[in-house]
Enzyme design. Structure first.
Site, PDB file in Angstrom:
ATOM      1  N   ALA A  56       0.868  -1.179   0.000  1.00  0.00           N
ATOM      2  CA  ALA A  56       0.000   0.000   0.000  1.00  0.00           C
ATOM      3  C   ALA A  56       0.902   1.224   0.000  1.00  0.00           C
ATOM      4  O   ALA A  56       1.816   1.325   0.828  1.00  0.00           O
ATOM      5  CB  ALA A  56      -0.916  -0.005   1.216  1.00  0.00           C
ATOM      6  N   VAL A  82       4.583  -1.170   3.205  1.00  0.00           N
ATOM      7  CA  VAL A  82       4.453   0.242   2.850  1.00  0.00           C
ATOM      8  C   VAL A  82       5.313   0.548   1.623  1.00  0.00           C
ATOM      9  O   VAL A  82       6.529   0.324   1.631  1.00  0.00           O
ATOM     10  CB  VAL A  82       4.868   1.152   4.020  1.00  0.00           C
ATOM     11  N   LYS A  83       4.676   1.061   0.576  1.00  0.00           N
ATOM     12  CA  LYS A  83       5.399   1.462  -0.628  1.00  0.00           C
ATOM     13  C   LYS A  83       5.823   2.919  -0.509  1.00  0.00           C
ATOM     14  O   LYS A  83       5.025   3.785  -0.149  1.00  0.00           O
ATOM     15  CB  LYS A  83       4.516   1.304  -1.867  1.00  0.00           C
ATOM     16  N   VAL A  84       7.070   3.167  -0.837  1.00  0.00           N
ATOM     17  CA  VAL A  84       7.580   4.542  -0.886  1.00  0.00           C
ATOM     18  C   VAL A  84       8.391   4.698  -2.168  1.00  0.00           C
ATOM     19  O   VAL A  84       8.940   3.723  -2.682  1.00  0.00           O
ATOM     20  CB  VAL A  84       8.468   4.883   0.342  1.00  0.00           C
TER      21      VAL A  84
END
Length: 218
Positions: A56, A82-84
């Site tokens: 996400a 967590v996508k960054v």
């Protein structure tokens, strides 16, 4: 190689997950927007459908913003990743997430140097966008995966290579041969992996021959 679905369509996901071949899911702001639903609601539902990692994406562009959003996303379910973005701020956030035990998927990777930095920051996954690279120079996407694999193996990095921007079944094959740990693919490409014209014609021949025997297994 692990296979992830790049989708927020929970109806499609439920159907394909029933094959037992879906290892995880990736999402992005574009896919969330297309769903027309609240992000947290979509991610929570996906996390109930698959046990594997569900990426996400944080949408903030500064490290503090990414950290705040990432912690919120990670609280939705234990399998949220967590996508960054692969920016300086993104890697600062990635390093802090690593210290906090939050899994990360560093996305929009287009060079081996970027992948090296992501691994040093403690990323769980790095996502080289092979399709977008191939759009500019055919074959360069898979070459990038090979270069990242060589670097990671040389220095013993634990970061997994997640081939992204997959356009065709051939991309999946080439990514596997180049040493990618995972590939995230659109549902249509996933469906295409099952198919080959010789499989179809061979099956029809077997069924035709069997029908001529007049037998029944049951």
């Amino acid at each position: 190689m692990q296979l992830f679905l790049d989708t927020t369509d929970t109806v499609v996901l439920k159907d394909l997950a029933a094959t037992g071949l879906v290892d995880g899911v990736t999402t992005n702001p574009t896919l969330i927007a297309k769903s027309g639903r609240p992000m947290a609601e979509v991610i929570a539902e996906i996390c109930e459908l698959v046990e594997g990692p569900v990426s996400a994406e944080a949408v903030a562009v500064d490290a503090d913003g990414m950290l705040a959003e990432g912690r919120k996303l990670a609280s939705i379910a234990p399998n949220v990743v967590v996508k960054v973005p692969l920016t300086r701020a993104g890697l600062v956030a990635t390093a802090q997430f690593a210290r906090e035990g939050i899994q990360t998927n560093v996305t929009l990777c287009f060079s081996a140097n970027q992948a090296l930095l992501a691994a040093k920051a403690g990323a769980t996954y790095v996502s080289p966008f092979i399709g977008r690279l191939d759009d500019q120079t055919p074959g360069s996407g898979v070459e990038l995966i090979g270069a990242i694999r060589a670097i990671y193996d040389t220095y013993g990095f634990d970061t997994e290579i997640l081939a992204a921007s997959i356009r065709t079944p051939l991309h999946v094959t080439e990514s596997a041969l180049a040493g990618a740990d995972c590939a995230t693919i659109p549902p249509a490409v996933f469906e295409a992996l099952f198919k080959h014209p010789l499989t179809e014609s061979g099956l029809q021949q077997f069924l035709s021959d069997w029908a001529k025997t007049g037998q029944s297994i049951l």
